[in-house]
Structure formats: structure tokens, C-alpha cells
Design an enzyme around this catalytic site. Sequence first.
Site, short mmCIF file in Angstrom:
data_model
loop_
_atom_site.label_atom_id
_atom_site.label_comp_id
_atom_site.label_asym_id
_atom_site.label_seq_id
_atom_site.Cartn_x
_atom_site.Cartn_y
_atom_site.Cartn_z
N HIS A 1 4.13 -5.72 13.33
CA HIS A 1 5.52 -5.93 13.74
C HIS A 1 5.77 -5.38 15.14
O HIS A 1 6.91 -5.11 15.50
CB HIS A 1 6.49 -5.28 12.76
CG HIS A 1 6.48 -5.87 11.42
ND1 HIS A 1 5.67 -5.41 10.41
CD2 HIS A 1 7.15 -6.93 10.90
CE1 HIS A 1 5.85 -6.14 9.32
NE2 HIS A 1 6.75 -7.06 9.60
N HIS B 1 17.05 -2.13 15.90
CA HIS B 1 18.17 -1.69 15.06
C HIS B 1 19.51 -2.15 15.62
O HIS B 1 20.39 -2.59 14.86
CB HIS B 1 18.17 -0.17 14.91
CG HIS B 1 19.24 0.34 13.98
ND1 HIS B 1 19.19 0.12 12.61
CD2 HIS B 1 20.39 1.02 14.21
CE1 HIS B 1 20.27 0.66 12.05
NE2 HIS B 1 21.01 1.21 13.00
N GLY B 2 19.69 -2.07 16.92
CA GLY B 2 20.96 -2.48 17.52
C GLY B 2 21.24 -3.95 17.31
O GLY B 2 22.32 -4.34 16.83
N GLY C 1 19.85 -5.95 15.16
CA GLY C 1 19.95 -6.26 13.74
C GLY C 1 21.31 -5.89 13.17
O GLY C 1 21.90 -6.66 12.40
N SER D 1 17.92 -2.14 7.67
CA SER D 1 19.36 -1.96 7.79
C SER D 1 20.12 -3.06 7.09
O SER D 1 21.17 -2.82 6.48
CB SER D 1 19.78 -1.90 9.27
OG SER D 1 19.53 -3.13 9.93
N GLY E 1 16.06 2.11 -1.96
CA GLY E 1 15.33 2.45 -0.75
C GLY E 1 14.31 3.56 -0.92
O GLY E 1 13.46 3.75 -0.07
N ASP F 1 18.10 9.78 14.00
CA ASP F 1 17.74 8.51 13.37
C ASP F 1 18.78 7.44 13.71
O ASP F 1 19.99 7.70 13.55
CB ASP F 1 17.65 8.68 11.86
CG ASP F 1 17.36 7.37 11.16
OD1 ASP F 1 16.23 6.87 11.31
OD2 ASP F 1 18.27 6.85 10.50
N GLY G 1 19.68 4.70 12.20
CA GLY G 1 20.48 4.29 11.05
C GLY G 1 21.53 5.32 10.70
O GLY G 1 22.67 4.98 10.32
#
Length: 571
Positions: A217, A395-396, A398, A439, A480, A550, A552
Site C-alpha cells: 500500500h 487520512h486527511g 479519506g 477511518s 477494531g 495519532d 485518527g
Amino acid sequence: MTWLFNRPADFAKEMVSGFVAANATLVRQVTGGVVRNTHSKPNTVAIVIGGGSGHYPAFAGLVGQGLAHGAAMGNMFASPSAQQICSVARAANNGAGVLLVFGNYAGDVLHFGLARERLRAEGIPCETLAITDDVASAGPEESHKRRGVAGGLAVIKIAAAAAERGDSLTQVLALAEEANSRTRTVGVSFAGCTMPGAEQPLFSLPGGQLGFGMGIHGEPGITEFPVPSAEDMAKMMLGAILESRPTQDDAGVGVIVNGLGSVKYEELFVFWHSLQPLLDQQQLAIHDVIVGEFVTSLDMAGLSVTLVWFDEELEGLWKAPAWAPAFRVGTSEASLPLAAEVLQEKAQVQIPRGSEVSCHVAGQAMASLEALVQVILLNEEKLGALDAIAGDGDHGIGMARGASAAYESACNAWSRGAGAGTVLQFAADAWADKAGGTSGAIWGVILNTIGTALGNTERPDSHRMAQAVASATEAVMHFGKAKPGDKTLVDVLLPFSESLNGEVSRGKSFVEAWGIASLVAQQHADQTAELVPKVGRARPLAERSLGTPDPGAVSLAMIVRSVHENWISRQ
């Protein structure tokens, strides 16, 4: 570079459309992915595989007779949502249950686990298996934490052959677990891959350097050193695998030499020329070898080696006939395409109407979702930069993609008379569906659990609202598998929930209690900078994240604070 695309956001969608059009005799498109377009034996187990797009032939190219029955396909390098997985599984189901097979990544584990629970609730027997073949991502004592990479092909092939011959779901799962326990892979990279429309690769290496132990990935390698000769590289890669060999007996091995995108077949054959005599020196009998591209990473320059320690049954299943767009073994019995009328999907989901009071609560929820979207869009770049330190930097984008989709879907449901519970559940499915990844799964769980708790008829009081957040926290930890101290969103969500419930029980109004709890959330988000990841993709590169909170946890703290500010501004 990824050269050919129209709009980068449409790349995965258009890729699936083109793939299906080019292989229409073998596969057909359904919501969430593809399934066989040929008849399968009735009352047999269906194998559904999946993960993010960008890894072709995995996953769609492995759907066909003797191989997978369906593939759920997420966005680029992002897990498919539980909704997508369920859609594919329903279409692939032959009446004897479904085995979901996927790589051991946090987002995939969450989404496929949620899908299993939904399918079981619908009466479809379902089991899951997370592939764990990458020896570089965890030691033998933590083999359950290893990533799933190219060795997944062997697990999928063996499980599918067992399903094809009529084994029960329990038997197929047991054989798949045995294959997984006997499969080992290690990979190397020379250069990172570039997402469609991106100007820079996800990671880069100094000229002449090699990354050892890379993932699929865009995760960089665990160590870096000068690029060796093919012979020396073969020695290092085989050595890493043999340090974690599953058995000391003289079982024969199957070998997969896998190109990751830019290393060409000629180079792979040179590598195999160097590796084969090393296996002979180790007295490992080579029972089969395949060289090619099986699990790629867009244009990543790299390769991986997989060894599968066979027993007699596993070897027979590995060599059984299969006929898929990108993988074929022997000859497969001709199978006629399915009739066009199979799987007629509803054009629009029916929405139950909420009570008048619940519709009013839904309006308040819409205002909170709007505030959530605004704060995420405002901080999208910051969240991506935080994630890039020890992750893949998505992350942003997504969160922005998921939050925007959630708000749009919630608006649609609310405009059609939905109550608070349904509005949040629609938001949950859209977030998980469009964001993908960890996320997406987590926020899908949070919103769905809160929506279920609120329902569509009554106005919930402060205690019920606080308990809904507590239930969502429990659900996230259940699906999770993260605990406090693992450097995840849980390090903020749990203390936030405990503070919220504590303040409500002491008589504070819900808005006041939420405000106090949001300060607790921010404090704990900051404290995650001193933690080392124990789960998720950042774990193999844990040291890089020291001193950085982190992403998240940070995004959650931002959201709860923005929701409180929105409530205050409307009072």
C-alpha cells in the site's frame, strides 16, 4: 508515474468498468465489486476476496471458475466498505455460506468483520480469514499481526479449490487457515508508487538504495541499503523467509515470484535463476513455481518472494484447475454465462419515516454533521501530513471523502422523512463506503451504533445520548481490536465517552457535558504523541511516529470540539 486517467477521483470506478467490459464472459459487475459471470455449483461455499484497488491482478483478476466467486473492491489502496462486501457476498452466495478472505490490514479487518456480522444476521453463514504472510511486518511470536501480501494468492487458490469440490464452510476455512499458516512472503522495493493525479510517489528512496520488507500500500521498507546483485538479494530474501519457516520437515514448496508493477518479467526470471539454486542448497524440493505479476502496487518498482510449504492435500488443491481473467491453471470445464436478469438490484433504498419529534432530532444531527464536515475539510491537509509520518498519508483525504459522503447521504434520507436513527445510519454506510480504510470503518461503526441507539420515534434524553456514545466506543474496540495505549482513535474516544457519561450522571446538561468531555479529548489526542503504535499500518514503522500525535485521535478531537462549538452558536 500513473500516466493514463481522466479524473483521478474516477480512476478506480473506470478501471472496474473497463475490466468488466474486457472480461464479460467471466465476470460481471455488481455494487461493490465483481462476481463470476458463469454458473457455480449450487450448495457450495462461495469465496469472496477483496481490498483496495491498485493491486491488479488482485483482486478482480482472481475471480473465476476454480478461484474466487467475487471480489469486493475499495478505492485506491482503501478497504471496501462493509456495505460493498455484503453486496458482493450476496451476489456470490451459492447456498452453503461465504468465506471472506482479505489482507490483515486494520481497515480490511474492520470492514470484513462488520460484513460477516451483517451477513450472519441475514441468515447467510459467513466466516472470515485475514491473510498474514509478510514476515517483515512482525516476528514469529506476533505472526497474527503480519500483513497480507502476495502469499494471499496461495490461500485464495487453495480455499477456492476446496469450495469447488464441495467441502463445507468449516472445512474450507480450516484448509485456508492451514495454507495461511504455511505461507511466507518477503518483498523489496526500489521506488515508490504514484497515485493517479499525484505529483509525487507515496515514498521515495535515495538513488541506488533498496527498501527491504515493503508492503503493498505504499508502506516503505523496514530497512534501506544499496541495491545488491540478483544473487545477493535472493540470498537475503530467502534468509528472511527461512528464519520464520513454518515446518522443519522436508515438505515440498511452491514458489511465487511476484512483480509489484515496474520490475519486468525479464528481471523476475533473472531473479528466479538466482533463487532456484539456493532452494536446492537448502534441500527444499520445488513442487511448483510461478513467475509474474499477481499482487501489484500500481507502478511500484519492486518484487516479492513467497514460499508455500505444501502437504499432499494442499498441493493438490493448489494445482487444481482454475480459469480467471488473470490466473489460469490446467483446463477448466466450460461454463455458460449467467442470464442477464440475475441479480436485479433495487433502484432506491426504501426509507422508513420517522416520528415528528425524531425528524426534529434528525435536523439537529444534520447541523452537527455539517460542522463535522467543515472542520475536516479545513484540516484535510494537516491530517494527511500527520498520517504521512508513519503511514501512507491518506487520512486527511479519506476523512474528507467519507464525511462529505456521509453528509450528502444523510441529507437525502432526512429530506425523505427519515428520523434521527436512519439519518445517522445512512451517514454511517456512506462514510464507510466512500472513505474506505480504517477511518471509514471506524466512523461507520460510530455513526451506525449511535443511530441504532437513538431510533426513529423518541427524543433521547442526555443519559441515552451519552450511553449511545459509550456503546459506539465498545463497538469500535470490539471490531477494531484496539485498546487504550495502542496509539489509535480509541485513546481519545474512550476517555471522551467516560467523561461525557460521568458529567451527565452528575447532572450536567448534555451540551455542557459534551464541552467538558471535548477538552478531555483534546488532552488525550496530544498525549498520543508519546505513544508507539501497536496495531494498524503504522506499527511496522512505529518509531517514526514518536513525538507526533495519532491522526485518527487528532481528527476525533477536532470533530467533538467543532460539534460543541456548533451547538453553542445555535443556542
